[in-house]
Design a protein around this motif. Structure first.
Motif, PDB file in Angstrom:
ATOM      1  N   VAL A 159       0.518   2.561  -6.520  1.00 18.71           N
ATOM      2  CA  VAL A 159      -0.131   2.429  -5.214  1.00 18.71           C
ATOM      3  C   VAL A 159      -1.212   3.489  -5.058  1.00 18.71           C
ATOM      4  O   VAL A 159      -2.337   3.206  -4.636  1.00 18.71           O
ATOM      5  CB  VAL A 159       0.917   2.534  -4.079  1.00 18.71           C
ATOM      6  N   TRP A 160      -0.870   4.721  -5.409  1.00 17.08           N
ATOM      7  CA  TRP A 160      -1.837   5.810  -5.257  1.00 17.08           C
ATOM      8  C   TRP A 160      -3.036   5.618  -6.187  1.00 17.08           C
ATOM      9  O   TRP A 160      -4.186   5.795  -5.772  1.00 17.08           O
ATOM     10  CB  TRP A 160      -1.162   7.150  -5.548  1.00 17.08           C
ATOM     11  N   LEU A 161      -2.790   5.236  -7.441  1.00 23.63           N
ATOM     12  CA  LEU A 161      -3.884   5.071  -8.393  1.00 23.63           C
ATOM     13  C   LEU A 161      -4.848   3.970  -7.950  1.00 23.63           C
ATOM     14  O   LEU A 161      -6.067   4.121  -8.065  1.00 23.63           O
ATOM     15  CB  LEU A 161      -3.333   4.757  -9.788  1.00 23.63           C
ATOM     16  N   CYS A 162      -4.315   2.882  -7.428  1.00 29.04           N
ATOM     17  CA  CYS A 162      -5.184   1.797  -6.961  1.00 29.04           C
ATOM     18  C   CYS A 162      -6.019   2.242  -5.760  1.00 29.04           C
ATOM     19  O   CYS A 162      -7.206   1.916  -5.662  1.00 29.04           O
ATOM     20  CB  CYS A 162      -4.347   0.570  -6.594  1.00 29.04           C
ATOM     21  N   VAL A 199      -2.415  -0.244   5.111  1.00 33.06           N
ATOM     22  CA  VAL A 199      -3.341  -0.257   3.985  1.00 33.06           C
ATOM     23  C   VAL A 199      -3.517  -1.678   3.432  1.00 33.06           C
ATOM     24  O   VAL A 199      -4.609  -2.064   3.008  1.00 33.06           O
ATOM     25  CB  VAL A 199      -2.857   0.709   2.882  1.00 33.06           C
ATOM     26  N   ILE A 200      -2.452  -2.481   3.429  1.00 34.31           N
ATOM     27  CA  ILE A 200      -2.553  -3.884   2.994  1.00 34.31           C
ATOM     28  C   ILE A 200      -3.551  -4.636   3.870  1.00 34.31           C
ATOM     29  O   ILE A 200      -4.401  -5.388   3.384  1.00 34.31           O
ATOM     30  CB  ILE A 200      -1.174  -4.570   3.042  1.00 34.31           C
ATOM     31  N   ALA A 201      -3.457  -4.431   5.190  1.00 31.63           N
ATOM     32  CA  ALA A 201      -4.374  -5.103   6.114  1.00 31.63           C
ATOM     33  C   ALA A 201      -5.820  -4.680   5.865  1.00 31.63           C
ATOM     34  O   ALA A 201      -6.738  -5.511   5.851  1.00 31.63           O
ATOM     35  CB  ALA A 201      -3.967  -4.791   7.555  1.00 31.63           C
ATOM     36  N   LEU A 202      -6.035  -3.388   5.659  1.00 33.49           N
ATOM     37  CA  LEU A 202      -7.383  -2.877   5.415  1.00 33.49           C
ATOM     38  C   LEU A 202      -7.967  -3.460   4.128  1.00 33.49           C
ATOM     39  O   LEU A 202      -9.115  -3.906   4.087  1.00 33.49           O
ATOM     40  CB  LEU A 202      -7.354  -1.347   5.325  1.00 33.49           C
ATOM     41  N   ASN A 203      -7.166  -3.466   3.066  1.00 40.51           N
ATOM     42  CA  ASN A 203      -7.656  -3.939   1.775  1.00 40.51           C
ATOM     43  C   ASN A 203      -7.870  -5.444   1.747  1.00 40.51           C
ATOM     44  O   ASN A 203      -8.843  -5.928   1.160  1.00 40.51           O
ATOM     45  CB  ASN A 203      -6.671  -3.528   0.678  1.00 40.51           C
ATOM     46  N   GLY A 204      -6.978  -6.201   2.382  1.00 43.71           N
ATOM     47  CA  GLY A 204      -7.147  -7.640   2.442  1.00 43.71           C
ATOM     48  C   GLY A 204      -8.422  -8.039   3.165  1.00 43.71           C
ATOM     49  O   GLY A 204      -9.160  -8.934   2.720  1.00 43.71           O
ATOM     50  N   GLY A 205      -8.692  -7.369   4.277  1.00 41.67           N
ATOM     51  CA  GLY A 205      -9.901  -7.662   5.040  1.00 41.67           C
ATOM     52  C   GLY A 205     -11.166  -7.341   4.258  1.00 41.67           C
ATOM     53  O   GLY A 205     -12.130  -8.113   4.246  1.00 41.67           O
ATOM     54  N   ALA A 259       8.287  -4.232 -11.845  1.00 37.41           N
ATOM     55  CA  ALA A 259       7.202  -4.523 -10.899  1.00 37.41           C
ATOM     56  C   ALA A 259       5.962  -3.721 -11.270  1.00 37.41           C
ATOM     57  O   ALA A 259       4.832  -4.241 -11.230  1.00 37.41           O
ATOM     58  CB  ALA A 259       7.642  -4.192  -9.471  1.00 37.41           C
ATOM     59  N   ALA A 260       6.152  -2.463 -11.631  1.00 37.33           N
ATOM     60  CA  ALA A 260       5.026  -1.629 -12.034  1.00 37.33           C
ATOM     61  C   ALA A 260       4.380  -2.166 -13.317  1.00 37.33           C
ATOM     62  O   ALA A 260       3.155  -2.123 -13.473  1.00 37.33           O
ATOM     63  CB  ALA A 260       5.481  -0.183 -12.233  1.00 37.33           C
ATOM     64  N   LEU A 261       5.196  -2.679 -14.233  1.00 34.34           N
ATOM     65  CA  LEU A 261       4.655  -3.284 -15.453  1.00 34.34           C
ATOM     66  C   LEU A 261       3.751  -4.472 -15.112  1.00 34.34           C
ATOM     67  O   LEU A 261       2.675  -4.646 -15.697  1.00 34.34           O
ATOM     68  CB  LEU A 261       5.797  -3.747 -16.362  1.00 34.34           C
ATOM     69  N   ALA A 262       4.205  -5.290 -14.156  1.00 31.58           N
ATOM     70  CA  ALA A 262       3.401  -6.438 -13.743  1.00 31.58           C
ATOM     71  C   ALA A 262       2.088  -5.993 -13.116  1.00 31.58           C
ATOM     72  O   ALA A 262       1.020  -6.569 -13.386  1.00 31.58           O
ATOM     73  CB  ALA A 262       4.189  -7.302 -12.752  1.00 31.58           C
ATOM     74  N   LYS A 263       2.150  -4.941 -12.302  1.00 29.07           N
ATOM     75  CA  LYS A 263       0.936  -4.448 -11.646  1.00 29.07           C
ATOM     76  C   LYS A 263      -0.014  -3.811 -12.653  1.00 29.07           C
ATOM     77  O   LYS A 263      -1.233  -3.973 -12.560  1.00 29.07           O
ATOM     78  CB  LYS A 263       1.307  -3.466 -10.544  1.00 29.07           C
ATOM     79  N   GLY A 264       0.544  -3.081 -13.624  1.00 25.68           N
ATOM     80  CA  GLY A 264      -0.297  -2.487 -14.649  1.00 25.68           C
ATOM     81  C   GLY A 264      -1.004  -3.547 -15.474  1.00 25.68           C
ATOM     82  O   GLY A 264      -2.192  -3.420 -15.807  1.00 25.68           O
ATOM     83  N   THR A 265      -0.294  -4.624 -15.777  1.00 24.42           N
ATOM     84  CA  THR A 265      -0.884  -5.729 -16.536  1.00 24.42           C
ATOM     85  C   THR A 265      -2.001  -6.399 -15.746  1.00 24.42           C
ATOM     86  O   THR A 265      -3.056  -6.733 -16.295  1.00 24.42           O
ATOM     87  CB  THR A 265       0.198  -6.775 -16.893  1.00 24.42           C
ATOM     88  N   SER A 266      -1.792  -6.582 -14.440  1.00 26.69           N
ATOM     89  CA  SER A 266      -2.821  -7.220 -13.612  1.00 26.69           C
ATOM     90  C   SER A 266      -4.074  -6.355 -13.539  1.00 26.69           C
ATOM     91  O   SER A 266      -5.199  -6.873 -13.550  1.00 26.69           O
ATOM     92  CB  SER A 266      -2.280  -7.500 -12.206  1.00 26.69           C
ATOM     93  N   LEU A 267      -3.908  -5.035 -13.473  1.00 20.76           N
ATOM     94  CA  LEU A 267      -5.062  -4.132 -13.465  1.00 20.76           C
ATOM     95  C   LEU A 267      -5.846  -4.249 -14.776  1.00 20.76           C
ATOM     96  O   LEU A 267      -7.081  -4.245 -14.780  1.00 20.76           O
ATOM     97  CB  LEU A 267      -4.606  -2.682 -13.270  1.00 20.76           C
ATOM     98  N   ALA A 270      -4.261  -4.966  -2.521  1.00 25.00           N
ATOM     99  CA  ALA A 270      -3.454  -5.626  -1.500  1.00 25.00           C
ATOM    100  C   ALA A 270      -2.205  -6.256  -2.119  1.00 25.00           C
ATOM    101  O   ALA A 270      -1.102  -6.156  -1.577  1.00 25.00           O
ATOM    102  CB  ALA A 270      -4.285  -6.691  -0.776  1.00 25.00           C
ATOM    103  N   VAL A 271      -2.380  -6.900  -3.285  1.00 27.06           N
ATOM    104  CA  VAL A 271      -1.244  -7.499  -3.987  1.00 27.06           C
ATOM    105  C   VAL A 271      -0.282  -6.414  -4.463  1.00 27.06           C
ATOM    106  O   VAL A 271       0.945  -6.533  -4.333  1.00 27.06           O
ATOM    107  CB  VAL A 271      -1.722  -8.340  -5.186  1.00 27.06           C
ATOM    108  N   THR A 272      -0.838  -5.334  -5.003  1.00 30.81           N
ATOM    109  CA  THR A 272      -0.023  -4.225  -5.486  1.00 30.81           C
ATOM    110  C   THR A 272       0.827  -3.634  -4.373  1.00 30.81           C
ATOM    111  O   THR A 272       2.029  -3.378  -4.546  1.00 30.81           O
ATOM    112  CB  THR A 272      -0.925  -3.122  -6.080  1.00 30.81           C
ATOM    113  N   TYR A 273       0.219  -3.422  -3.215  1.00 35.94           N
ATOM    114  CA  TYR A 273       0.968  -2.845  -2.100  1.00 35.94           C
ATOM    115  C   TYR A 273       2.056  -3.796  -1.618  1.00 35.94           C
ATOM    116  O   TYR A 273       3.143  -3.366  -1.227  1.00 35.94           O
ATOM    117  CB  TYR A 273       0.019  -2.513  -0.937  1.00 35.94           C
ATOM    118  N   GLY A 274       1.751  -5.106  -1.643  1.00 35.70           N
ATOM    119  CA  GLY A 274       2.754  -6.081  -1.244  1.00 35.70           C
ATOM    120  C   GLY A 274       3.950  -6.081  -2.180  1.00 35.70           C
ATOM    121  O   GLY A 274       5.104  -6.128  -1.738  1.00 35.70           O
ATOM    122  N   ILE A 275       3.682  -6.027  -3.480  1.00 37.17           N
ATOM    123  CA  ILE A 275       4.776  -5.960  -4.455  1.00 37.17           C
ATOM    124  C   ILE A 275       5.572  -4.677  -4.271  1.00 37.17           C
ATOM    125  O   ILE A 275       6.807  -4.675  -4.334  1.00 37.17           O
ATOM    126  CB  ILE A 275       4.226  -6.049  -5.890  1.00 37.17           C
TER     127      ILE A 275
END
Length: 212
Positions: free
Chosen positions: A145-148, A26-32, A80-88, A60-65
């Motif tokens: 991951v699922w929500l994104c 999924v990271i590869a798909l999203n990055g592309g 880590a989830a807090l960081a991802k939620g903030t980025s969203l 892609a960043v979320t999945y990597g984290i």
């Protein structure tokens, strides 16, 4: 999920070889698609396409984290989830700001580019959703991951509707409205992720204090 359910009070925490394998794909798909859609959005002058491309990048960043913290403590995964939620949340603010700017620029995007790229992105997103649907429930890290992934699928359906609206009205407003709705979706998802992550962080902290 049976055997797939994890080690944190019965909540799946990502400790699965199959889950890691799916995340890498999924990271590869999203990055592309981030690269393809950002270029197309710039060429077409579409804020909705650019917003959707940004969501691909965020995913892609979320999945990597998520991969990086699998197997870590609940507190680390919650952070880590807090960081991802903030980025969203910040992505939602960025999309809203650029949408308001576009209102004053009043450029009409190219509907044909929006539609074709939107269809390709939708195919990628549906593939990601099918890969991850088995693991849609879990701790805040897995849940993010699922929500994104879900947001991307919804976003691309919206982009295609915006393309139809732009083509039918010869106006930028359908594109702007969709971009605004996507900004709201980013913020809503960030609130869900942040709320769960805070609960898990507090739960772990309370247990540590009680153990002292």
């Amino acid at each position: 999920m049976g055997a797939c359910c994890g080690h944190s009070h019965g909540t799946f925490d990502g400790m699965s070889t199959d889950y890691r394998r799916r995340l890498w794909l999924v990271i590869a798909l999203n990055g592309g698609m981030f690269i393809v859609e950002m270029i197309a959005g710039q060429a077409a002058g579409s804020k909705a396409l650019q917003a959707d491309a940004l969501d691909f990048f965020g995913d892609a960043v979320t999945y990597g984290i998520s991969l990086a913290v699998i197997g870590a403590s609940l507190k680390t995964r919650a952070l880590a989830a807090l960081a991802k939620g903030t980025s969203l949340f910040l992505m939602g603010v960025w999309v809203a700001a650029t949408t308001l700017y576009q209102v004053f620029v009043l450029g009409v995007p190219e509907a044909a580019v929006m539609g074709s790229i939107g269809f390709l992105a939708l195919a990628v997103n549906l593939s990601s959703v099918l890969l991850l649907v088995r693991y849609k429930d879990g701790d805040a890290n897995v849940r993010s991951v699922w929500l994104c992934s879900r947001n991307d699928a919804i976003g691309n359906v919206a982009v295609m509707l915006a393309a139809a609206g732009v083509w039918g009205t010869a106006s930028a407003w359908p594109d702007l409205i969709v971009a605004g709705l996507m900004a709201a979706l980013f913020v809503s998802s960030s609130v869900q992720i942040l709320s769960q992550a805070i609960r898990e962080y507090r739960h772990k902290t309370e247990h540590e204090v009680a153990a002292e």
